[in-house]
Enzyme design. Sequence first.
Site, PDB file in Angstrom:
ATOM      1  N   LYS A 196       0.849  -1.202   0.000  1.00 21.96           N
ATOM      2  CA  LYS A 196       0.000   0.000   0.000  1.00 21.96           C
ATOM      3  C   LYS A 196       0.883   1.250   0.000  1.00 21.96           C
ATOM      4  O   LYS A 196       1.479   1.598   1.005  1.00 21.96           O
ATOM      5  CB  LYS A 196      -0.924   0.037   1.213  1.00 21.96           C
ATOM      6  CG  LYS A 196      -2.034   1.069   0.962  1.00 21.96           C
ATOM      7  CD  LYS A 196      -2.628   1.665   2.190  1.00 21.96           C
ATOM      8  CE  LYS A 196      -1.967   2.899   2.692  1.00 21.96           C
ATOM      9  NZ  LYS A 196      -1.881   4.046   1.787  1.00 21.96           N
ATOM     10  N   GLU A 202       9.433   1.401  11.057  1.00 20.99           N
ATOM     11  CA  GLU A 202      10.501   2.358  10.711  1.00 20.99           C
ATOM     12  C   GLU A 202       9.859   3.731  10.795  1.00 20.99           C
ATOM     13  O   GLU A 202       9.110   4.123   9.902  1.00 20.99           O
ATOM     14  CB  GLU A 202      11.031   2.089   9.295  1.00 20.99           C
ATOM     15  CG  GLU A 202      11.559   0.683   9.043  1.00 20.99           C
ATOM     16  CD  GLU A 202      12.804   0.334   9.851  1.00 20.99           C
ATOM     17  OE1 GLU A 202      13.452   1.257  10.383  1.00 20.99           O
ATOM     18  OE2 GLU A 202      13.116  -0.860   9.979  1.00 20.99           O
ATOM     19  N   CYS A 227      13.722  10.740   6.569  1.00 22.64           N
ATOM     20  CA  CYS A 227      13.624  10.301   7.970  1.00 22.64           C
ATOM     21  C   CYS A 227      14.962  10.511   8.667  1.00 22.64           C
ATOM     22  O   CYS A 227      15.011  10.810   9.845  1.00 22.64           O
ATOM     23  CB  CYS A 227      13.211   8.844   8.026  1.00 22.64           C
ATOM     24  SG  CYS A 227      14.168   7.819   6.937  1.00 22.64           S
ATOM     25  N   GLU A 235       9.907  16.311  14.826  1.00 20.83           N
ATOM     26  CA  GLU A 235      10.307  16.137  13.426  1.00 20.83           C
ATOM     27  C   GLU A 235       9.575  17.164  12.556  1.00 20.83           C
ATOM     28  O   GLU A 235       8.349  17.213  12.544  1.00 20.83           O
ATOM     29  CB  GLU A 235       9.931  14.722  12.979  1.00 20.83           C
ATOM     30  CG  GLU A 235      10.439  14.372  11.609  1.00 20.83           C
ATOM     31  CD  GLU A 235      10.079  12.950  11.211  1.00 20.83           C
ATOM     32  OE1 GLU A 235       8.924  12.548  11.420  1.00 20.83           O
ATOM     33  OE2 GLU A 235      10.964  12.253  10.682  1.00 20.83           O
TER      34      GLU A 235
HETATM   35  P1  NAD Z   1       2.403   8.604   7.341  1.00 26.14           P
HETATM   36  O1  NAD Z   1       2.570   7.853   8.604  1.00 26.14           O
HETATM   37  O2  NAD Z   1       1.416   9.697   7.289  1.00 26.14           O
HETATM   38  O3  NAD Z   1       1.985   7.570   6.170  1.00 26.14           O
HETATM   39  C1  NAD Z   1       2.722   6.427   5.891  1.00 26.14           C
HETATM   40  C2  NAD Z   1       1.825   5.392   5.244  1.00 26.14           C
HETATM   41  O4  NAD Z   1       0.840   4.991   6.194  1.00 26.14           O
HETATM   42  C3  NAD Z   1       1.060   5.895   4.030  1.00 26.14           C
HETATM   43  O5  NAD Z   1       0.992   4.864   3.070  1.00 26.14           O
HETATM   44  C4  NAD Z   1      -0.315   6.176   4.586  1.00 26.14           C
HETATM   45  O6  NAD Z   1      -1.344   6.092   3.626  1.00 26.14           O
HETATM   46  C5  NAD Z   1      -0.434   5.049   5.592  1.00 26.14           C
HETATM   47  N1  NAD Z   1      -1.455   5.282   6.630  1.00 26.14           N
HETATM   48  C6  NAD Z   1      -1.944   6.458   7.066  1.00 26.14           C
HETATM   49  N2  NAD Z   1      -2.877   6.223   8.034  1.00 26.14           N
HETATM   50  C7  NAD Z   1      -2.931   4.885   8.206  1.00 26.14           C
HETATM   51  C8  NAD Z   1      -3.662   4.031   9.056  1.00 26.14           C
HETATM   52  N3  NAD Z   1      -4.543   4.521   9.933  1.00 26.14           N
HETATM   53  N4  NAD Z   1      -3.463   2.692   8.967  1.00 26.14           N
HETATM   54  C9  NAD Z   1      -2.570   2.183   8.092  1.00 26.14           C
HETATM   55  N5  NAD Z   1      -1.844   2.947   7.241  1.00 26.14           N
HETATM   56  C10 NAD Z   1      -2.026   4.278   7.307  1.00 26.14           C
HETATM   57  O7  NAD Z   1       3.862   9.079   6.917  1.00 26.14           O
HETATM   58  P2  NAD Z   1       4.253   9.974   5.683  1.00 26.14           P
HETATM   59  O8  NAD Z   1       3.791  11.361   5.969  1.00 26.14           O
HETATM   60  O9  NAD Z   1       3.855   9.307   4.410  1.00 26.14           O
HETATM   61  O10 NAD Z   1       5.858   9.898   5.752  1.00 26.14           O
HETATM   62  C11 NAD Z   1       6.616  10.699   6.573  1.00 26.14           C
HETATM   63  C12 NAD Z   1       7.014   9.952   7.831  1.00 26.14           C
HETATM   64  O11 NAD Z   1       7.662   8.743   7.509  1.00 26.14           O
HETATM   65  C13 NAD Z   1       8.026  10.747   8.650  1.00 26.14           C
HETATM   66  O12 NAD Z   1       7.687  10.668  10.006  1.00 26.14           O
HETATM   67  C14 NAD Z   1       9.338  10.012   8.386  1.00 26.14           C
HETATM   68  O13 NAD Z   1      10.306  10.154   9.387  1.00 26.14           O
HETATM   69  C15 NAD Z   1       8.860   8.606   8.260  1.00 26.14           C
HETATM   70  N6  NAD Z   1       9.849   7.805   7.537  1.00 26.14           N
HETATM   71  C16 NAD Z   1      10.608   6.928   8.249  1.00 26.14           C
HETATM   72  C17 NAD Z   1      11.590   6.187   7.596  1.00 26.14           C
HETATM   73  C18 NAD Z   1      12.469   5.238   8.349  1.00 26.14           C
HETATM   74  O14 NAD Z   1      13.133   4.443   7.713  1.00 26.14           O
HETATM   75  N7  NAD Z   1      12.509   5.265   9.661  1.00 26.14           N
HETATM   76  C19 NAD Z   1      11.771   6.336   6.213  1.00 26.14           C
HETATM   77  C20 NAD Z   1      10.960   7.225   5.525  1.00 26.14           C
HETATM   78  C21 NAD Z   1       9.987   7.959   6.192  1.00 26.14           C
END
Ligand code: NAD
Length: 496
Positions: free
Chosen positions: A176, A251, A285, A386
């Site tokens: 997804k 992650e 991230c 962040e």
């Molecule tokens: P997000 O948590 O908003 O979304 C991530 C994914 O989760 C998306 O596909 C989204 O559609 C899905 N999602 C949203 N609500 C959900 C729910 N209730 N149930 C299941 N899935 C759901 O994150 P984002 O804004 O897309 O990305 C930014 C974040 O990701 C930042 O906090 C960043 O630090 C983190 N990140 C971490 C790493 C790592 O390796 N640690 C790498 C990249 C990004």
Amino acid sequence: MITDLFINNEFIATANKQRVVNPSTGEVIVSVSLAQQEEVELAIKSARNAFDNGPWNSISYLERKNYLLKISQGILENCAQLADLESSNAGKPIKESSFMDIPSSAATFEYFANNFEKFLEQETIQIQSQIANAQGSLIRQGRGVVVLIVPWNYPLLIASWKMAQALAAGNTVILKPSSLTPLTALELGKIIALAGLPKGVVNIITGSGEAIGELLCSDKRVDMISFTGSNSVGKKILGYTCENVKKTIMELGGKSASIVLADADLELAVNGSLCSIFLNQGQMCTAMSRIFVQDEIYEKFIKDFTSKAKRIKLGQVLDYETQMGPLISAQQREKVIAYVEDAKAQGAKVVCGGVIPDNPALQKGFFFEPTVLTGVLPSMDIFKEEVFGPVACITRFSNADEAIKLANNSDYGLAATLWTKNIAAAQAIAKSINAGTVWINTYGMFFNELPYGGLKQSGFGKELGREGFLEYTCLKNIVSDTTPEGRPLVNYWYGF
Ligand code: NAD
């Protein structure tokens, strides 16, 4: 361009559509099909059936390897088109997508194709005790159906990390992507169909996480969730999975620290620090959003860093000269602006940027100037939270112990960078830093060979390397009695 879901090797159009926006221009690129309950059910059934009854788990390792190599090849053959799509959809300068995101995605499939057999090797442990002898065989197999949920900042790359490992381990998957950036994930469906993978092994569904996340993550037929994203969503997913007790890897976010010691190669430290906070518009991230600089070089560092930050070229993402694109959305830009305003109100000083660029050619996109804040203190929100944008927060320190304390003063523990010519000292400091990755005199070097993942609230579980791969397997311990007299231990109790 693929705009439909990929389930059981078929492209499925839905009545509900979602518009996908180009953040450089604010224009709609295309509308894509949107999964709802019915499509989630189809995807879970398809992945479950492919794991339980399909050939994926029983084909030879050589066949599995060849499928993975075909996916890698497919990504490379479509590199230019995928890079264009990734840049247009995620606002990533084309130089980054073409040279990093897309080839690295292919390389991850290739690496796990070539190494999974070694990682899955059976281990045998002989046990001799006073009461019985035994042989334990440790075997590693796929876990079953794995749901892969990925964010928008590295859409194809993070999807590829997860998918390559999960498939190589013998799982079937449901991917997804983020609703903001589904386009390259959907193209991956085409590449997988052309590679000829058996039906149901890979399923790709777009949809709002709020709408379908719980359905996907709480279902008993799903064995594992591999999630990369924000802490707030990660916590929700942990909640969805606890009822049915599932393996998860998380992650999550970061507030990473870069420590510039007085003996650093200053030019390298400045250039590296620019990369570490301004690449991908700071939406990384592992962004080094907190930069700690030792007193002796503080003024010179700020001067050089700021003068180079001002020279970063903002522009349209398909232009190879562009060094910084837009933020992913208007909402994300509002969030970044609010953090900067709040930091100013709390006493931080904006020495560069902090505003929307006035270039008329950039007004329709979600651009924000590279921003440098000084005088950032641990008590300020911007030190702790962040931001996920191009905002460097610079704080001075007087000695290494103080720098370590500042760096570790965070709920997160994803990554850190050290800039110094004293490598032995850096190795020692690295051991004291609470972070899953510490780079010395470099930034952002990810290798398929090295496990990556955070400590503390940056999550748990690893991606990449042998250890990351093993997250996607289950370990079985098969014990046989080898006592010389042939009297199994159980006879001791009831040997009538
Ligand atoms: P997000 O948590 O908003 O979304 C991530 C994914 O989760 C998306 O596909 C989204 O559609 C899905 N999602 C949203 N609500 C959900 C729910 N209730 N149930 C299941 N899935 C759901 O994150 P984002 O804004 O897309 O990305 C930014 C974040 O990701 C930042 O906090 C960043 O630090 C983190 N990140 C971490 C790493 C790592 O390796 N640690 C790498 C990249 C990004």
